[in-house]
Design a protein around this motif. Sequence first.
Motif, PDB file in Angstrom:
ATOM      1  N   LEU A   1       0.858  -1.186   0.000  1.00  0.00           N
ATOM      2  CA  LEU A   1       0.000   0.000   0.000  1.00  0.00           C
ATOM      3  C   LEU A   1       0.893   1.234   0.000  1.00  0.00           C
ATOM      4  CD1 LEU A   1      -2.906  -0.885   2.448  1.00  0.00           C
ATOM      5  CD2 LEU A   1      -3.045  -0.510  -0.022  1.00  0.00           C
ATOM      6  N   PRO A   2       0.639   2.186  -0.899  1.00  0.00           N
ATOM      7  CA  PRO A   2       1.510   3.363  -0.966  1.00  0.00           C
ATOM      8  C   PRO A   2       1.477   4.182   0.326  1.00  0.00           C
ATOM      9  CG  PRO A   2      -0.290   3.491  -2.597  1.00  0.00           C
ATOM     10  CD  PRO A   2      -0.420   2.184  -1.909  1.00  0.00           C
ATOM     11  N   LEU A   3       2.599   4.821   0.629  1.00  0.00           N
ATOM     12  CA  LEU A   3       2.712   5.597   1.868  1.00  0.00           C
ATOM     13  C   LEU A   3       1.638   6.672   1.967  1.00  0.00           C
ATOM     14  CD1 LEU A   3       6.589   6.106   2.053  1.00  0.00           C
ATOM     15  CD2 LEU A   3       5.211   4.195   2.868  1.00  0.00           C
ATOM     16  N   LEU A   4       1.258   7.210   0.815  1.00  0.00           N
ATOM     17  CA  LEU A   4       0.244   8.278   0.804  1.00  0.00           C
ATOM     18  C   LEU A   4      -1.065   7.841   1.440  1.00  0.00           C
ATOM     19  CD1 LEU A   4       0.087  10.105  -2.664  1.00  0.00           C
ATOM     20  CD2 LEU A   4       0.675  11.065  -0.461  1.00  0.00           C
ATOM     21  N   SER A   5      -1.331   6.536   1.412  1.00  0.00           N
ATOM     22  CA  SER A   5      -2.655   6.075   1.827  1.00  0.00           C
ATOM     23  C   SER A   5      -2.699   5.614   3.277  1.00  0.00           C
ATOM     24  CB  SER A   5      -3.107   4.930   0.914  1.00  0.00           C
ATOM     25  OG  SER A   5      -2.273   3.807   1.114  1.00  0.00           O
ATOM     26  N   GLN A   6      -1.572   5.731   3.985  1.00  0.00           N
ATOM     27  CA  GLN A   6      -1.536   5.233   5.366  1.00  0.00           C
ATOM     28  C   GLN A   6      -0.913   6.256   6.291  1.00  0.00           C
ATOM     29  OE1 GLN A   6       0.792   1.605   5.037  1.00  0.00           O
ATOM     30  NE2 GLN A   6      -1.074   0.455   5.430  1.00  0.00           N
ATOM     31  N   ASN A   7      -1.220   6.142   7.582  1.00  0.00           N
ATOM     32  CA  ASN A   7      -0.495   6.991   8.517  1.00  0.00           C
ATOM     33  C   ASN A   7       0.860   6.357   8.827  1.00  0.00           C
ATOM     34  OD1 ASN A   7      -1.275   4.939  10.140  1.00  0.00           O
ATOM     35  ND2 ASN A   7      -2.259   6.191  11.686  1.00  0.00           N
ATOM     36  N   ARG A   8       1.775   7.183   9.255  1.00  0.00           N
ATOM     37  CA  ARG A   8       3.167   6.806   9.472  1.00  0.00           C
ATOM     38  C   ARG A   8       3.312   5.572  10.372  1.00  0.00           C
ATOM     39  NH1 ARG A   8       8.467   9.055   9.742  1.00  0.00           N
ATOM     40  NH2 ARG A   8       7.931  10.544   8.131  1.00  0.00           N
ATOM     41  N   SER A   9       2.473   5.469  11.404  1.00  0.00           N
ATOM     42  CA  SER A   9       2.595   4.337  12.337  1.00  0.00           C
ATOM     43  C   SER A   9       2.301   3.007  11.657  1.00  0.00           C
ATOM     44  CB  SER A   9       1.632   4.496  13.515  1.00  0.00           C
ATOM     45  OG  SER A   9       1.669   5.792  13.993  1.00  0.00           O
ATOM     46  N   SER A  10       1.613   3.056  10.511  1.00  0.00           N
ATOM     47  CA  SER A  10       1.243   1.806   9.839  1.00  0.00           C
ATOM     48  C   SER A  10       2.281   1.346   8.817  1.00  0.00           C
ATOM     49  CB  SER A  10      -0.098   1.976   9.110  1.00  0.00           C
ATOM     50  OG  SER A  10      -1.048   2.566   9.944  1.00  0.00           O
ATOM     51  N   TRP A  11       3.281   2.182   8.563  1.00  0.00           N
ATOM     52  CA  TRP A  11       4.268   1.789   7.550  1.00  0.00           C
ATOM     53  C   TRP A  11       5.107   0.627   8.056  1.00  0.00           C
ATOM     54  CZ3 TRP A  11       6.661   7.321   6.545  1.00  0.00           C
ATOM     55  CH2 TRP A  11       5.670   8.145   5.992  1.00  0.00           C
ATOM     56  N   ASP A  12       5.654  -0.148   7.119  1.00  0.00           N
ATOM     57  CA  ASP A  12       6.515  -1.253   7.548  1.00  0.00           C
ATOM     58  C   ASP A  12       7.936  -0.744   7.814  1.00  0.00           C
ATOM     59  OD1 ASP A  12       8.018  -1.217   5.158  1.00  0.00           O
ATOM     60  OD2 ASP A  12       6.711  -2.687   4.185  1.00  0.00           O
TER      61      ASP A  12
END
Length: 579
Positions: A427-438
């Motif tokens: 999922l692109p970073l644009l679509s998630q909040n920072r805490s959800s990034w891998d």
Amino acid sequence: MRIVGLLIALSLASVVVLIFAIDRHTRNLIDESQLAIPLHPVEHSTRDPTTLTFEWHVTQGTRTPDGVEKQVYLVNGHFPGPTIEGRSGDRIIVRVYNDLKDEGVSLHWHGLRMQGFNAMDGAVGFTQCPISPGTSFVYDFRIRDDEHGTFWWHSHNQLQRADGLFGGLVIHEPRRRDANAALQDEALLLVGDWFHRKQSDVLAWYSSPASAGKEPVPDSVVINGRGRYDCSMAVPARPVKCEATALSDFPPLIKKSTGETRLRVVNTGTVAGLTVGVDGASLQPLEIDGGCKVDPKAADSVGTLYPGERVDLLLKWKSDRAAEPWFNVYLDHENLGFGNPALNPNHTFPALPKTVTGHDREHASLLKFRDHHVDLATLSSTEEQTHIVTAEEEQTILFYASTQTLAVNGNIPLGFMNHTSWHPQSLPLLSQNRSSWDDKQLIPFIPSGSKPTKVKLVINNLDDGSHPFHLHGYSFYVLSSFRAESGSLGSYNPYATPESDSPGKWNRERPLRKDTVSVPRKGHVILSFVADNPGMWMLHCHMLVHMGTGMATGFQVGVPGDEEHIYGLDESAARLCKA
Ligand SMILES: [Cu+2]
């Protein structure tokens, strides 16, 4: 009846108008009688801003760009794809149909600021999911009013760029209508190294212990989809289907043997830096990357132009030139890890029609670039600088780029930015909040409010070869660049050493404005930019095997205190992620 007839006639007429409108802008600009793609500065620079609409179908097909058969990507049946020409302030709409069988596609507009159009940037993992086979996506964005220069578009999904999914993108500088006389003839050269194998095979080799982290060596050089490979140089270990093109069947670089021509040169390759020269002509750099004007210095050769970088050169024929001049391209060996017996680092292309009808040049000919050579890295800008350059930076970001072959990673070389080897999220970073990034996402946050933050970006290169870094969404000023000679290490840590003690030469008065910069071997660059374009912007090495193995990072530019902001994809882009 009459009204129905009129309606039918009107709708037919509008179809004709629509077809004409599309055709006018999607025509393939390759002129069979010369290698350089002719450009149309007068047509674009003197008109008002407009909307340019394109319809592109991405497919694959077998072609023989340099005489050797290879499966390449095609747009509307062509390799390279169509050239977009526009002017500052234009709106560009490209509907991309992915007609491939089993691969996603995305397109990036290299060097354009994309101000306010982050979701159209094409960076898979950052701003969009790939366009699935059998579906389409519309890229729709506006060029800034102050933006012009030589750009290019290319795939930003996996390795497709190396197998031909790219094309030219030229934004002409607006001019007064009465200033036409000052415009030179213009032509575009998409020049780059070329592999006969598919890039996925190249990366597979690089990502094995066999490579020991050394870069793959290309086989050839291709200009606007044409090359001149000597079939006899193919090695038995790597058989190729090769049919050499007779010199008489090869188009000359340009047709015009008098006056001046502005050559817009893009390094579309994946590994090697390039030096170019034309026998009997002087080349004067006019602008680099996205329209940064530079000192007028004429030379016999110009380099090194690294993958992703561009330079506009004014070609002037000398009165005493040879009757049969050649265009010479020299591949810089610094980024080539091994010798390739099949590769000739000196590539020659007939420069004028007379050359084509004359005698072929010996393959071993050397590009003589020592006497009157312009080193692109030493140029200064002639743009009027503003306070932006001289004011102190408010935020410092420090990176160490390296290639590491570690036992813990199975002795497979990986690219690192600090301690993180990037891999795109599904999922692109644009679509998630920072805490959800891998944990493969090392993306510094740049708080930038109504008064944009000024950023100092230091990129150190711990490796033996150079790394051409490209920043999306911005152009930056190159304040300092340093290359350590063999043995020593020329890193710079701004937290430990004051600027005045850094080893590089500074240029705060007339620094080059660029979007792609070579970070020299065992050295560093110090860059400055104003973070005035909110969003998620990628920063990565433009050598495909390095980016493909993790040498990538980026920035999140947003409102102070809002690091968890979800920018969101636009509706059609969100649909791509569900497909
Ligand atoms: Cu690199």
